[in-house]
Design an enzyme around this catalytic site. Structure first.
Site, short mmCIF file in Angstrom:
data_model
loop_
_atom_site.label_atom_id
_atom_site.label_comp_id
_atom_site.label_asym_id
_atom_site.label_seq_id
_atom_site.Cartn_x
_atom_site.Cartn_y
_atom_site.Cartn_z
N LYS A 177 0.86 -1.20 0.00
CA LYS A 177 0.00 0.00 0.00
C LYS A 177 0.88 1.23 0.00
O LYS A 177 1.85 1.31 0.77
CB LYS A 177 -0.87 -0.02 1.27
CG LYS A 177 -1.90 1.07 1.30
CD LYS A 177 -3.14 0.71 0.50
CE LYS A 177 -4.06 1.90 0.25
NZ LYS A 177 -3.61 2.79 -0.86
N LYS B 102 4.82 2.26 8.35
CA LYS B 102 3.64 3.11 8.64
C LYS B 102 2.40 2.25 8.85
O LYS B 102 1.66 2.42 9.81
CB LYS B 102 3.43 4.07 7.45
CG LYS B 102 2.59 5.26 7.78
CD LYS B 102 2.38 6.15 6.55
CE LYS B 102 3.63 6.85 6.08
NZ LYS B 102 3.36 7.91 5.07
N LYS C 76 5.33 1.95 -2.94
CA LYS C 76 5.34 3.37 -3.39
C LYS C 76 5.62 3.40 -4.88
O LYS C 76 6.29 2.50 -5.41
CB LYS C 76 6.44 4.15 -2.66
CG LYS C 76 6.21 5.64 -2.63
CD LYS C 76 5.09 5.95 -1.67
CE LYS C 76 5.06 7.36 -1.17
NZ LYS C 76 4.30 7.46 0.08
N THR D 124 -4.72 13.02 6.32
CA THR D 124 -3.30 13.07 6.69
C THR D 124 -3.03 14.26 7.60
O THR D 124 -2.38 14.13 8.65
CB THR D 124 -2.41 13.12 5.43
OG1 THR D 124 -2.87 12.14 4.49
CG2 THR D 124 -0.96 12.85 5.76
N ASN E 62 -1.76 19.72 0.48
CA ASN E 62 -2.93 19.16 1.14
C ASN E 62 -2.69 18.84 2.62
O ASN E 62 -3.52 19.14 3.47
CB ASN E 62 -3.38 17.90 0.38
CG ASN E 62 -4.53 17.22 1.09
OD1 ASN E 62 -5.54 17.83 1.40
ND2 ASN E 62 -4.36 15.94 1.38
N SER F 41 -7.21 5.49 3.88
CA SER F 41 -7.25 4.64 2.68
C SER F 41 -7.75 3.25 3.04
O SER F 41 -8.52 2.63 2.30
CB SER F 41 -5.86 4.51 2.06
OG SER F 41 -5.56 5.63 1.26
N1 GLU Z 1 0.70 8.82 0.14
C1 GLU Z 1 0.25 8.67 1.49
C2 GLU Z 1 1.39 8.27 2.40
O1 GLU Z 1 2.53 8.51 2.14
C3 GLU Z 1 -0.94 7.74 1.58
C4 GLU Z 1 -0.72 6.36 1.09
C5 GLU Z 1 -1.98 5.53 0.94
O2 GLU Z 1 -3.05 6.01 1.25
O3 GLU Z 1 -1.83 4.38 0.52
O4 GLU Z 1 1.19 7.77 3.48
#
Ligand code: GLU
Length: 428
Positions: free
Chosen positions: A71, A95, A107, A191, A222, A362
């Site tokens: 994810k 995370k 990523k 976030t 954002n 998410s």
């Molecule tokens: N891009 C966000 C992060 O770095 C969210 C990632 C997601 O929702 O999968 O945590």
């Protein structure tokens, strides 16, 4: 990104190695976790609006999926590198583990600058990206999301391309979709709100009233915008914020001693979170240099832009008044700067805890997609608060008990949980 001598992946590996040593992890587990499981590097050829052809470079790294499907977001940035994507995929694994949601870490990125691309060209990049990794992503494999310079619009183009290829509806292939087409209410705020939920808990523990605090932010995208909104709502005073100025290719800090009004600021901010400097001046804001955001005599600093901002060179700029740093961005503080901040007794709430609100929401989006029933914004934000607050206290309790820097405590918990999942599966 930007600074050629900085390598985010080396930094992520060094952070991992230090904790692996503390945990006494065996060599196979270290080898497994210090590199992404899988990487995809590919070309995305596009016919541009002017009829010429251009080839963009795309990436996806799947760091680990022992706890659930990979994810993590997809970034569009002109200085994207594979090592940055590798590091960010590893940070995503920690995370999702730290907030204990059943997901792994991934990523993606494309080397491109949306400032110079039409919407039509961006749509083609999104669709091209999906075509190249179509077989390797999916609700049960790897689920992308928005990140730097990508939005719900990019996500829906990507989902649409996936569904065209699959010949069926797969709303679970991506998160951060628009509300009404499978997206979750609260995802936009998540976030930034998560950042402030962790700050609120830290202030409570230190017996500081948020109403008596002041903060300075880096970045006005954002994450920063929503963090500022909630911080202000809870009574905090925003003194300064820095923002990128694309036409001049440099950042500026704007400051107002008696407090910044975020809603007014948004009236002269573009969709990339860039504040119009001339407008800012005409509204009686002081316009200062890029680093000024971290030189302010405030209680709280919130870096919410990119990695490598508080480093050996810049950490000395931070005022002795600063007692809290909450990392809205991924990887903003380097290990060298961490040593200085530890010494000074600054409470740093680490990125993969502080900004986990996005991926947590998410996950809620995935749950709602799976049951095909959508919650109210209040329900989503309440659940987000619960998850974030409980993760914060788990880490803070360990940090206090063992007298650890909070980043180390968060790493201990998340690396241990991922290592255990790998062991239970019989991988190492
Ligand atoms: N891009 C966000 C992060 O770095 C969210 C990632 C997601 O929702 O999968 O945590």
């Amino acid at each position: 990104m930007g600074d050629q001598s900085f390598n985010a992946f080396k930094m992520a590996q060094a952070q991992f190695d230090a904790i692996a040593e503390k945990l006494g992890l065996d060599h196979a587990t270290r080898d497994l976790l210090r590199n992404p499981d899988k990487e995809f590097h590919f070309n995305i050829p596009i016919k541009m609006d002017d009829g010429t052809y251009k080839v963009f470079r795309g990436f996806r790294c799947q760091h680990n999926d022992a706890r659930g499907p990979s994810k993590g977001g997809i970034r569009f940035h002109p200085q994207e590198t594979i090592d940055t994507v590798r590091a960010l995929s590893m940070w995503m694994t920690w995370k999702t583990a730290v907030v204990d949601i059943p997901l792994g870490g991934g990523k993606g990125g494309v080397i491109c600058d949306p400032h110079n691309l039409s919407l039509n060209e961006q749509e083609k990049i999104c669709r091209g990206w999906v075509r190249q990794v179509y077989k390797n992503i999916g609700p049960l494999q790897d689920v992308p999301a928005p990140d730097v310079m990508t939005t719900a619009q990019h996500m829906i183009w990507m989902m649409d391309e996936y569904e065209v290829l699959a010949g069926a509806k797969y709303p679970g292939v991506i998160t951060g979709k628009p509300v009404g087409i499978g997206g979750s209410l609260g995802r936009v705020e998540a976030t930034g709100y998560g950042v402030i939920f962790t700050l609120r808990e830290a202030l409570k523990e230190e017996d500081v009233d948020i109403k008596n605090t002041s903060a300075s932010f880096q970045g006005f995208g954002n994450v920063a915008q929503n963090a500022m909104k909630l911080y202000h709502l809870l009574g905090g005073h925003i003194i300064a914020v820095s923002s990128w100025n694309n036409s001049e290719q440099k950042a500026y800090t704007i400051r107002k001693e008696d407090g910044i009004d975020i809603n007014k600021l948004l009236m002269f901010t573009n969709k990339f979170g860039e504040i119009d400097i001339e407008e800012a001046k005409s509204h009686a804001y002081e316009v200062l240099d890029a680093d000024a955001w971290m030189k302010q005599d405030v209680d709280i600093l919130i870096p919410a832009a990119l990695e490598n901002q508080i480093n050996a060179k810049t950490v000395g700029l931070i005022s002795d008044k600063v007692k809290f740093i909450v990392e809205g961005a991924n990887g903003p503080t380097t290990p060298e700067a961490d040593e200085v901040l530890k010494e000074k007794g600054v409470l740093v709430i680490p990125d993969f805890l502080a900004n986990a609100g996005g991926v947590t929401c998410s996950y809620f989006e995935q749950v709602q997609t799976n049951i095909n029933y959508y919650w109210t914004k209040e329900e989503v934000l309440e659940k987000l608060d619960e998850t974030t607050t409980s993760a914060y206290h788990k880490i803070s309790t360990l940090a206090r008990k063992k007298k650890l820097y909070m980043r180390d405590a968060a790493y201990l918990i998340s690396i241990q949980s991922v290592a255990e999942a790998c062991k239970l599966r019989g991988w190492v």
